[in-house]
Motif scaffolding. Sequence first.
Motif, PDB file in Angstrom:
ATOM      1  N   VAL A  63     -10.617  17.533 -55.402  1.00 36.11           N
ATOM      2  CA  VAL A  63      -9.271  16.098 -55.445  1.00 36.11           C
ATOM      3  C   VAL A  63     -10.291  14.632 -55.735  1.00 36.11           C
ATOM      4  CG1 VAL A  63      -7.391  14.936 -55.192  1.00 36.11           C
ATOM      5  CG2 VAL A  63      -7.463  17.371 -54.899  1.00 36.11           C
ATOM      6  N   ALA A  64     -11.210  14.608 -54.729  1.00 36.24           N
ATOM      7  CA  ALA A  64     -12.090  13.271 -54.458  1.00 36.24           C
ATOM      8  C   ALA A  64     -12.581  13.437 -55.437  1.00 36.24           C
ATOM      9  CB  ALA A  64     -13.133  13.241 -52.918  1.00 36.24           C
ATOM     10  N   ASN A  65     -12.921  13.606 -56.289  1.00 35.85           N
ATOM     11  CA  ASN A  65     -13.975  13.944 -57.416  1.00 35.85           C
ATOM     12  C   ASN A  65     -12.930  13.034 -58.556  1.00 35.85           C
ATOM     13  OD1 ASN A  65     -16.100  13.850 -59.499  1.00 35.85           O
ATOM     14  ND2 ASN A  65     -16.059  15.798 -59.388  1.00 35.85           N
ATOM     15  N   TYR A  66     -11.770  14.735 -58.966  1.00 32.00           N
ATOM     16  CA  TYR A  66     -11.018  13.685 -59.686  1.00 32.00           C
ATOM     17  C   TYR A  66     -10.368  12.549 -59.376  1.00 32.00           C
ATOM     18  CZ  TYR A  66      -6.135  14.938 -62.248  1.00 32.00           C
ATOM     19  OH  TYR A  66      -4.901  14.834 -63.162  1.00 32.00           O
ATOM     20  N   LEU A  67     -10.211  12.057 -57.720  1.00 33.21           N
ATOM     21  CA  LEU A  67      -9.473  10.446 -57.989  1.00 33.21           C
ATOM     22  C   LEU A  67     -10.601   9.731 -58.667  1.00 33.21           C
ATOM     23  CD1 LEU A  67      -7.608  10.679 -54.550  1.00 33.21           C
ATOM     24  CD2 LEU A  67      -6.979  11.616 -56.497  1.00 33.21           C
ATOM     25  N   ARG A  68     -12.401   9.393 -58.232  1.00 33.82           N
ATOM     26  CA  ARG A  68     -13.215   8.993 -59.040  1.00 33.82           C
ATOM     27  C   ARG A  68     -12.930   8.745 -60.337  1.00 33.82           C
ATOM     28  NH1 ARG A  68     -19.045  10.539 -58.727  1.00 33.82           N
ATOM     29  NH2 ARG A  68     -18.188  12.097 -60.044  1.00 33.82           N
ATOM     30  N   TRP A  69     -12.550   9.779 -61.122  1.00 28.11           N
ATOM     31  CA  TRP A  69     -11.805   9.295 -62.577  1.00 28.11           C
ATOM     32  C   TRP A  69     -10.645   8.888 -62.638  1.00 28.11           C
ATOM     33  CZ3 TRP A  69     -16.098   9.672 -65.696  1.00 28.11           C
ATOM     34  CH2 TRP A  69     -16.851   9.941 -65.660  1.00 28.11           C
ATOM     35  N   ILE A  70      -9.770   8.895 -62.223  1.00 29.16           N
ATOM     36  CA  ILE A  70      -8.211   8.437 -61.890  1.00 29.16           C
ATOM     37  C   ILE A  70      -8.563   6.307 -62.032  1.00 29.16           C
ATOM     38  CG2 ILE A  70      -6.541   7.500 -61.448  1.00 29.16           C
ATOM     39  CD1 ILE A  70      -6.206  10.379 -60.026  1.00 29.16           C
ATOM     40  N   LEU A  71      -9.668   5.745 -61.783  1.00 21.94           N
ATOM     41  CA  LEU A  71     -10.337   4.723 -61.755  1.00 21.94           C
ATOM     42  C   LEU A  71     -10.213   4.460 -63.574  1.00 21.94           C
ATOM     43  CD1 LEU A  71     -12.667   4.652 -58.772  1.00 21.94           C
ATOM     44  CD2 LEU A  71     -10.322   3.379 -58.372  1.00 21.94           C
ATOM     45  N   THR A  72     -10.326   5.129 -64.415  1.00 21.71           N
ATOM     46  CA  THR A  72     -10.351   4.501 -65.305  1.00 21.71           C
ATOM     47  C   THR A  72      -9.424   4.251 -65.741  1.00 21.71           C
ATOM     48  OG1 THR A  72     -10.542   6.776 -66.676  1.00 21.71           O
ATOM     49  CG2 THR A  72     -12.785   6.025 -66.138  1.00 21.71           C
ATOM     50  N   SER A  73      -8.034   4.531 -65.508  1.00 20.85           N
ATOM     51  CA  SER A  73      -7.073   4.298 -65.860  1.00 20.85           C
ATOM     52  C   SER A  73      -6.800   2.928 -66.186  1.00 20.85           C
ATOM     53  CB  SER A  73      -5.889   4.927 -64.537  1.00 20.85           C
ATOM     54  OG  SER A  73      -4.793   4.568 -64.640  1.00 20.85           O
ATOM     55  N   THR A  74      -5.340   3.218 -66.926  1.00 20.69           N
ATOM     56  CA  THR A  74      -5.036   1.566 -67.665  1.00 20.69           C
ATOM     57  C   THR A  74      -4.176   0.906 -66.754  1.00 20.69           C
ATOM     58  OG1 THR A  74      -3.890   2.083 -69.291  1.00 20.69           O
ATOM     59  CG2 THR A  74      -5.758   1.748 -70.032  1.00 20.69           C
ATOM     60  N   GLU A  76      -2.890  -0.348 -63.383  1.00 27.27           N
ATOM     61  CA  GLU A  76      -3.374  -0.840 -62.428  1.00 27.27           C
ATOM     62  C   GLU A  76      -2.663  -0.068 -60.896  1.00 27.27           C
ATOM     63  OE1 GLU A  76      -4.508  -5.483 -60.120  1.00 27.27           O
ATOM     64  OE2 GLU A  76      -2.791  -5.256 -62.111  1.00 27.27           O
ATOM     65  N   LYS A  77      -1.789   0.232 -60.459  1.00 30.76           N
ATOM     66  CA  LYS A  77      -0.664   0.339 -59.127  1.00 30.76           C
ATOM     67  C   LYS A  77      -1.490   2.079 -59.217  1.00 30.76           C
ATOM     68  CE  LYS A  77       3.860  -0.913 -59.382  1.00 30.76           C
ATOM     69  NZ  LYS A  77       5.409  -0.831 -59.607  1.00 30.76           N
ATOM     70  N   LEU A  78      -2.225   2.848 -60.772  1.00 25.55           N
ATOM     71  CA  LEU A  78      -2.973   3.942 -59.749  1.00 25.55           C
ATOM     72  C   LEU A  78      -4.730   3.532 -59.635  1.00 25.55           C
ATOM     73  CD1 LEU A  78      -1.930   6.351 -63.101  1.00 25.55           C
ATOM     74  CD2 LEU A  78      -1.253   6.265 -60.245  1.00 25.55           C
ATOM     75  N   ARG A  79      -5.238   2.985 -60.154  1.00 22.22           N
ATOM     76  CA  ARG A  79      -6.415   2.087 -59.549  1.00 22.22           C
ATOM     77  C   ARG A  79      -6.565   1.924 -57.837  1.00 22.22           C
ATOM     78  NH1 ARG A  79      -6.695  -0.813 -64.565  1.00 22.22           N
ATOM     79  NH2 ARG A  79      -6.680  -2.266 -63.052  1.00 22.22           N
ATOM     80  N   ASP A  80      -5.142   0.669 -58.122  1.00 21.23           N
ATOM     81  CA  ASP A  80      -5.388   0.971 -56.655  1.00 21.23           C
ATOM     82  C   ASP A  80      -5.606   1.791 -55.069  1.00 21.23           C
ATOM     83  OD1 ASP A  80      -5.662  -1.876 -57.185  1.00 21.23           O
ATOM     84  OD2 ASP A  80      -3.871  -2.315 -57.105  1.00 21.23           O
ATOM     85  N   LYS A  81      -4.487   2.506 -55.581  1.00 17.57           N
ATOM     86  CA  LYS A  81      -3.605   3.635 -54.884  1.00 17.57           C
ATOM     87  C   LYS A  81      -4.813   4.602 -54.645  1.00 17.57           C
ATOM     88  CE  LYS A  81      -1.002   6.314 -52.077  1.00 17.57           C
ATOM     89  NZ  LYS A  81      -0.803   5.172 -50.804  1.00 17.57           N
ATOM     90  N   ALA A  82      -5.551   4.613 -55.740  1.00 15.56           N
ATOM     91  CA  ALA A  82      -6.813   6.298 -55.925  1.00 15.56           C
ATOM     92  C   ALA A  82      -8.251   5.574 -55.029  1.00 15.56           C
ATOM     93  CB  ALA A  82      -7.570   6.386 -57.526  1.00 15.56           C
ATOM     94  N   THR A  83      -8.519   4.166 -55.238  1.00 12.10           N
ATOM     95  CA  THR A  83      -9.740   3.298 -54.208  1.00 12.10           C
ATOM     96  C   THR A  83      -9.024   3.623 -52.820  1.00 12.10           C
ATOM     97  OG1 THR A  83      -9.886   1.646 -55.844  1.00 12.10           O
ATOM     98  CG2 THR A  83     -10.399   1.761 -53.887  1.00 12.10           C
ATOM     99  N   GLU A  84      -7.725   3.312 -53.250  1.00 15.57           N
ATOM    100  CA  GLU A  84      -7.332   3.697 -51.218  1.00 15.57           C
ATOM    101  C   GLU A  84      -7.706   5.102 -50.938  1.00 15.57           C
ATOM    102  OE1 GLU A  84      -3.081   3.302 -48.586  1.00 15.57           O
ATOM    103  OE2 GLU A  84      -2.745   2.571 -50.795  1.00 15.57           O
ATOM    104  N   CYS A  85      -7.640   6.089 -51.333  1.00 20.12           N
ATOM    105  CA  CYS A  85      -7.343   6.965 -50.760  1.00 20.12           C
ATOM    106  C   CYS A  85      -8.901   7.720 -51.008  1.00 20.12           C
ATOM    107  CB  CYS A  85      -6.619   8.268 -52.154  1.00 20.12           C
ATOM    108  SG  CYS A  85      -5.200   8.386 -52.316  1.00 20.12           S
TER     109      CYS A  85
END
Length: 263
Positions: A63-74, A76-85
Amino acid sequence: PFNINFWSEELKKLSVVRRDLVWSEYIREKGEEYLFGILNEFEGMVRSELEFSEIDKKRTLLVANYLRWILTSTNEKLRDKATECIYWFGRNYLKEFISLLKESIEINDPYVFERMVAACYGIVMAKRYNFKQKEISNKELSEIGLFLYNSMFKPNAKFSTTHILTRDYSVCTIGIAQDRNPKLLSKSELNNITPPFSNGGIRKWGESPDKDKGNYEEGNSLIDYYFKKDRMAHIVSKGDIYNPSKKFKKAISRIRWRAYQLG
């Protein structure tokens, strides 16, 4: 996330624009509710003090690897939450986080590494001063510091950058490593992480006209009305959208050039 290690290798091969069209669109279509469900469950696991089974640990790494790729999302809320995780993941799985960090610098979307190194800086600060958890070891801290220095700041470093956030997070992280281990970098090497920076990254920016040949009222331009109106004030102090100065026009032209360069 089950097959993310395979997909991660495939995603690395794509250009920024191609990955946006297939992967970032896939994330957008999945929707906030589904993805925040994964993010919240993951954060609960990595912040838990319970002992994980081997299966739970393996799933967490996927899941950690998966979340890293969520950082390409447009989104912003998702990117911020993924970074926090990812930050909380690194707090409890530092060895595995360091491995992800090293892989991330190879990804051609500069935003991914920016967020990864931001999480890294947060992890290093938290573990340095958090006496409830095991402190970060000299070996781990030195490994992170040397990786960032050799990748970005040594002469002719492969991943040197003028990206101010990525560079500043890295400098501050190296500084903590140097404070713990004063022999980590020599005096001349320390000069390479001391502003003002004169080497590395994009030093000669090109300029580009608007290839879409539209205008912001029609919504066809690469840079829209609101970016020019609200964001450019932070980039250029003089001139505005209605009375653009030469400096304003040049900055817009350079932003277009970089955007087209990325795809």
